[in-house]
Design a protein around this motif. Sequence first.
Motif, PDB file in Angstrom:
ATOM      1  N   ALA A 174       0.828  -1.200   0.000  1.00  0.00           N
ATOM      2  CA  ALA A 174       0.000   0.000   0.000  1.00  0.00           C
ATOM      3  C   ALA A 174       0.863   1.251   0.000  1.00  0.00           C
ATOM      4  CB  ALA A 174      -0.936  -0.013   1.204  1.00  0.00           C
ATOM      5  N   GLY A 175       1.931   1.241   0.786  1.00  0.00           N
ATOM      6  CA  GLY A 175       2.835   2.385   0.822  1.00  0.00           C
ATOM      7  C   GLY A 175       3.524   2.620  -0.501  1.00  0.00           C
ATOM      8  N   MET A 176       3.919   1.538  -1.180  1.00  0.00           N
ATOM      9  CA  MET A 176       4.552   1.671  -2.491  1.00  0.00           C
ATOM     10  C   MET A 176       3.589   2.292  -3.489  1.00  0.00           C
ATOM     11  SD  MET A 176       5.923  -1.285  -5.124  1.00  0.00           S
ATOM     12  CE  MET A 176       4.235  -1.649  -5.673  1.00  0.00           C
ATOM     13  N   LEU A 177       2.331   1.842  -3.471  1.00  0.00           N
ATOM     14  CA  LEU A 177       1.339   2.376  -4.407  1.00  0.00           C
ATOM     15  C   LEU A 177       1.076   3.855  -4.156  1.00  0.00           C
ATOM     16  CD1 LEU A 177      -1.179  -0.609  -4.445  1.00  0.00           C
ATOM     17  CD2 LEU A 177       0.317   0.105  -6.310  1.00  0.00           C
ATOM     18  N   GLU A 178       0.938   4.223  -2.901  1.00  0.00           N
ATOM     19  CA  GLU A 178       0.713   5.639  -2.591  1.00  0.00           C
ATOM     20  C   GLU A 178       1.899   6.483  -3.029  1.00  0.00           C
ATOM     21  OE1 GLU A 178      -2.241   5.088   1.279  1.00  0.00           O
ATOM     22  OE2 GLU A 178      -0.069   5.341   1.569  1.00  0.00           O
ATOM     23  N   GLY A 179       3.108   5.937  -2.895  1.00  0.00           N
ATOM     24  CA  GLY A 179       4.297   6.645  -3.351  1.00  0.00           C
ATOM     25  C   GLY A 179       4.365   6.796  -4.863  1.00  0.00           C
ATOM     26  N   CYS A 180       3.642   5.932  -5.583  1.00  0.00           N
ATOM     27  CA  CYS A 180       3.599   5.989  -7.044  1.00  0.00           C
ATOM     28  C   CYS A 180       2.382   6.751  -7.557  1.00  0.00           C
ATOM     29  CB  CYS A 180       3.596   4.580  -7.625  1.00  0.00           C
ATOM     30  SG  CYS A 180       5.137   3.662  -7.371  1.00  0.00           S
ATOM     31  N   GLY A 181       1.662   7.425  -6.659  1.00  0.00           N
ATOM     32  CA  GLY A 181       0.540   8.257  -7.084  1.00  0.00           C
ATOM     33  C   GLY A 181      -0.821   7.596  -7.065  1.00  0.00           C
ATOM     34  N   TYR A 182      -0.944   6.396  -6.489  1.00  0.00           N
ATOM     35  CA  TYR A 182      -2.237   5.715  -6.409  1.00  0.00           C
ATOM     36  C   TYR A 182      -3.018   6.206  -5.195  1.00  0.00           C
ATOM     37  CZ  TYR A 182      -0.847   2.453 -10.050  1.00  0.00           C
ATOM     38  OH  TYR A 182      -0.457   1.912 -11.245  1.00  0.00           O
ATOM     39  N   GLN A 183      -4.345   6.144  -5.302  1.00  0.00           N
ATOM     40  CA  GLN A 183      -5.214   6.567  -4.216  1.00  0.00           C
ATOM     41  C   GLN A 183      -6.178   5.447  -3.865  1.00  0.00           C
ATOM     42  OE1 GLN A 183      -7.080  10.202  -5.596  1.00  0.00           O
ATOM     43  NE2 GLN A 183      -5.382  11.451  -4.823  1.00  0.00           N
TER      44      GLN A 183
ATOM     45  N   GLU B  10      -9.569   3.764  -3.030  1.00  0.00           N
ATOM     46  CA  GLU B  10     -10.903   4.158  -3.483  1.00  0.00           C
ATOM     47  C   GLU B  10     -12.003   3.188  -3.042  1.00  0.00           C
ATOM     48  OE1 GLU B  10     -11.190   1.957  -7.813  1.00  0.00           O
ATOM     49  OE2 GLU B  10     -11.117   4.135  -7.736  1.00  0.00           O
ATOM     50  N   GLY B  11     -11.719   2.308  -2.134  1.00  0.00           N
ATOM     51  CA  GLY B  11     -12.742   1.354  -1.689  1.00  0.00           C
ATOM     52  C   GLY B  11     -12.126  -0.014  -1.503  1.00  0.00           C
ATOM     53  N   GLY B  12     -12.944  -1.046  -1.618  1.00  0.00           N
ATOM     54  CA  GLY B  12     -12.463  -2.406  -1.448  1.00  0.00           C
ATOM     55  C   GLY B  12     -13.617  -3.339  -1.157  1.00  0.00           C
ATOM     56  N   TRP B  13     -13.297  -4.493  -0.602  1.00  0.00           N
ATOM     57  CA  TRP B  13     -14.329  -5.463  -0.248  1.00  0.00           C
ATOM     58  C   TRP B  13     -13.906  -6.201   1.010  1.00  0.00           C
ATOM     59  CZ3 TRP B  13     -12.766 -10.531  -0.033  1.00  0.00           C
ATOM     60  CH2 TRP B  13     -11.625 -10.875  -0.758  1.00  0.00           C
ATOM     61  N   GLY B  14     -14.864  -6.803   1.672  1.00  0.00           N
ATOM     62  CA  GLY B  14     -14.587  -7.517   2.910  1.00  0.00           C
ATOM     63  C   GLY B  14     -15.824  -8.239   3.392  1.00  0.00           C
ATOM     64  N   CYS B  15     -16.000  -8.306   4.696  1.00  0.00           N
ATOM     65  CA  CYS B  15     -17.167  -8.969   5.266  1.00  0.00           C
ATOM     66  C   CYS B  15     -17.514  -8.310   6.590  1.00  0.00           C
ATOM     67  CB  CYS B  15     -16.923 -10.468   5.447  1.00  0.00           C
ATOM     68  SG  CYS B  15     -15.624 -10.860   6.631  1.00  0.00           S
ATOM     69  N   LEU B  16     -18.783  -8.411   6.957  1.00  0.00           N
ATOM     70  CA  LEU B  16     -19.285  -7.872   8.224  1.00  0.00           C
ATOM     71  C   LEU B  16     -18.997  -6.384   8.383  1.00  0.00           C
ATOM     72  CD1 LEU B  16     -18.211 -10.793  10.595  1.00  0.00           C
ATOM     73  CD2 LEU B  16     -20.454 -10.417   9.558  1.00  0.00           C
ATOM     74  N   GLY B  17     -18.931  -5.691   7.240  1.00  0.00           N
ATOM     75  CA  GLY B  17     -18.701  -4.255   7.286  1.00  0.00           C
ATOM     76  C   GLY B  17     -17.251  -3.840   7.440  1.00  0.00           C
ATOM     77  N   TYR B  18     -16.321  -4.785   7.409  1.00  0.00           N
ATOM     78  CA  TYR B  18     -14.903  -4.477   7.575  1.00  0.00           C
ATOM     79  C   TYR B  18     -14.152  -4.835   6.300  1.00  0.00           C
ATOM     80  CZ  TYR B  18     -15.713  -3.692  12.516  1.00  0.00           C
ATOM     81  OH  TYR B  18     -16.175  -3.199  13.707  1.00  0.00           O
ATOM     82  N   THR B  19     -13.266  -3.940   5.901  1.00  0.00           N
ATOM     83  CA  THR B  19     -12.522  -4.116   4.660  1.00  0.00           C
ATOM     84  C   THR B  19     -11.371  -5.096   4.846  1.00  0.00           C
ATOM     85  OG1 THR B  19     -13.038  -1.855   3.963  1.00  0.00           O
ATOM     86  CG2 THR B  19     -11.185  -2.937   2.868  1.00  0.00           C
ATOM     87  N   LEU B  20     -11.276  -6.075   3.952  1.00  0.00           N
ATOM     88  CA  LEU B  20     -10.164  -7.015   3.948  1.00  0.00           C
ATOM     89  C   LEU B  20      -9.216  -6.747   2.781  1.00  0.00           C
ATOM     90  CD1 LEU B  20     -11.931 -10.394   4.827  1.00  0.00           C
ATOM     91  CD2 LEU B  20     -10.711  -8.823   6.338  1.00  0.00           C
ATOM     92  N   VAL B  21      -9.755  -6.224   1.690  1.00  0.00           N
ATOM     93  CA  VAL B  21      -8.947  -5.888   0.517  1.00  0.00           C
ATOM     94  C   VAL B  21      -9.278  -4.467   0.103  1.00  0.00           C
ATOM     95  CG1 VAL B  21      -8.467  -6.406  -1.901  1.00  0.00           C
ATOM     96  CG2 VAL B  21      -8.801  -8.267  -0.277  1.00  0.00           C
ATOM     97  N   ARG B  22      -8.275  -3.619   0.052  1.00  0.00           N
ATOM     98  CA  ARG B  22      -8.458  -2.248  -0.424  1.00  0.00           C
ATOM     99  C   ARG B  22      -8.066  -2.164  -1.892  1.00  0.00           C
ATOM    100  NH1 ARG B  22      -5.311   1.845   3.231  1.00  0.00           N
ATOM    101  NH2 ARG B  22      -3.689   0.261   3.065  1.00  0.00           N
ATOM    102  N   GLU B  23      -8.716  -1.272  -2.612  1.00  0.00           N
ATOM    103  CA  GLU B  23      -8.397  -1.070  -4.018  1.00  0.00           C
ATOM    104  C   GLU B  23      -7.790   0.313  -4.202  1.00  0.00           C
ATOM    105  OE1 GLU B  23     -11.830  -1.867  -6.403  1.00  0.00           O
ATOM    106  OE2 GLU B  23     -11.436  -4.035  -6.381  1.00  0.00           O
ATOM    107  N   PHE B  24      -6.663   0.339  -4.905  1.00  0.00           N
ATOM    108  CA  PHE B  24      -5.967   1.586  -5.217  1.00  0.00           C
ATOM    109  C   PHE B  24      -6.067   1.817  -6.718  1.00  0.00           C
ATOM    110  CE2 PHE B  24      -4.308   0.321  -1.203  1.00  0.00           C
ATOM    111  CZ  PHE B  24      -3.930   1.481  -0.529  1.00  0.00           C
ATOM    112  N   SER B  25      -6.274   3.064  -7.125  1.00  0.00           N
ATOM    113  CA  SER B  25      -6.396   3.365  -8.548  1.00  0.00           C
ATOM    114  C   SER B  25      -5.570   4.592  -8.920  1.00  0.00           C
ATOM    115  CB  SER B  25      -7.868   3.594  -8.937  1.00  0.00           C
ATOM    116  OG  SER B  25      -8.348   4.778  -8.323  1.00  0.00           O
ATOM    117  N   LYS B  26      -5.279   4.671 -10.210  1.00  0.00           N
ATOM    118  CA  LYS B  26      -4.495   5.793 -10.713  1.00  0.00           C
ATOM    119  C   LYS B  26      -4.892   6.046 -12.160  1.00  0.00           C
ATOM    120  CE  LYS B  26       0.343   7.121 -11.627  1.00  0.00           C
ATOM    121  NZ  LYS B  26       1.752   6.661 -11.537  1.00  0.00           N
ATOM    122  N   ASP B  27      -5.162   7.315 -12.475  1.00  0.00           N
ATOM    123  CA  ASP B  27      -5.384   7.705 -13.866  1.00  0.00           C
ATOM    124  C   ASP B  27      -4.016   7.918 -14.505  1.00  0.00           C
ATOM    125  OD1 ASP B  27      -8.131   7.641 -13.639  1.00  0.00           O
ATOM    126  OD2 ASP B  27      -8.289   9.752 -13.072  1.00  0.00           O
ATOM    127  N   LEU B  28      -3.826   7.274 -15.654  1.00  0.00           N
ATOM    128  CA  LEU B  28      -2.497   7.257 -16.278  1.00  0.00           C
ATOM    129  C   LEU B  28      -2.365   8.304 -17.382  1.00  0.00           C
ATOM    130  CD1 LEU B  28      -2.308   3.357 -16.536  1.00  0.00           C
ATOM    131  CD2 LEU B  28      -1.375   4.809 -14.723  1.00  0.00           C
TER     132      LEU B  28
END
Length: 206
Positions: A177-186, A188-206
């Motif tokens: 996650a730190g590497m992605l943020e350092g490369c300009g990713y943000q 933007e959400g994710g998925w999980g269970c019971l209202g808690y996130t297990l996987v976050r999604e990072f995106s970047k417009d190229l």
Amino acid sequence: MAPSHLSVREMREDEKPLVLEMLKASVKDTENRVALHALTRPPALLLLAAASSGLRFVLASFALALLLPVFLAVAAVKLGLQARWGSLPPPGGLGGPWVAVRGSGDVCGVLALAPGTNAGDGARVTRLSVSRWHRRRGVGRRLLAFAEARARVWAGGMGETRARLVVPVAVATWGVAGMLEGCGYQAEGGWGCLGYTLVREFSKDL
């Protein structure tokens, strides 16, 4: 920076067993942390306590009633992660899978991409793994840069108005996650269970 003697090319068929082992090892490195994160959330603890209480009326052993729900929950999380990330997806519209190869010929990373579900979603990283023996040497950044280049080419070929790349990251892999943020990713959400996130999604417009 990625080392100059590192290249990325399509995976050869004879490299598939090695790549599969790399993916499985990568999942194994994080599955215990993901399971711990998931099962220590308050709703999960409540469900485990309720299951244990119910089993006490069925099982003669208090310890078994206490441990069985935890064991089954951990196994379910691990099997889910192995099924999602521990195998190679079929080649998609963006080609691949690709491998990162050092000058010595050693395969040290793997990358797979797929188109997004809807128009305008861009491309998605479905697999991104680096051998534990080659981490912190620029391999992940090199694969990410290659993925961005492929996403731009694919978006242009599809007539998309913008190129975009989405990278899913398990909550336990803070370094990625730190590497992605350092490369300009943000994030933007994710998925999980019971209202808690297990996987976050990072995106970047190229």
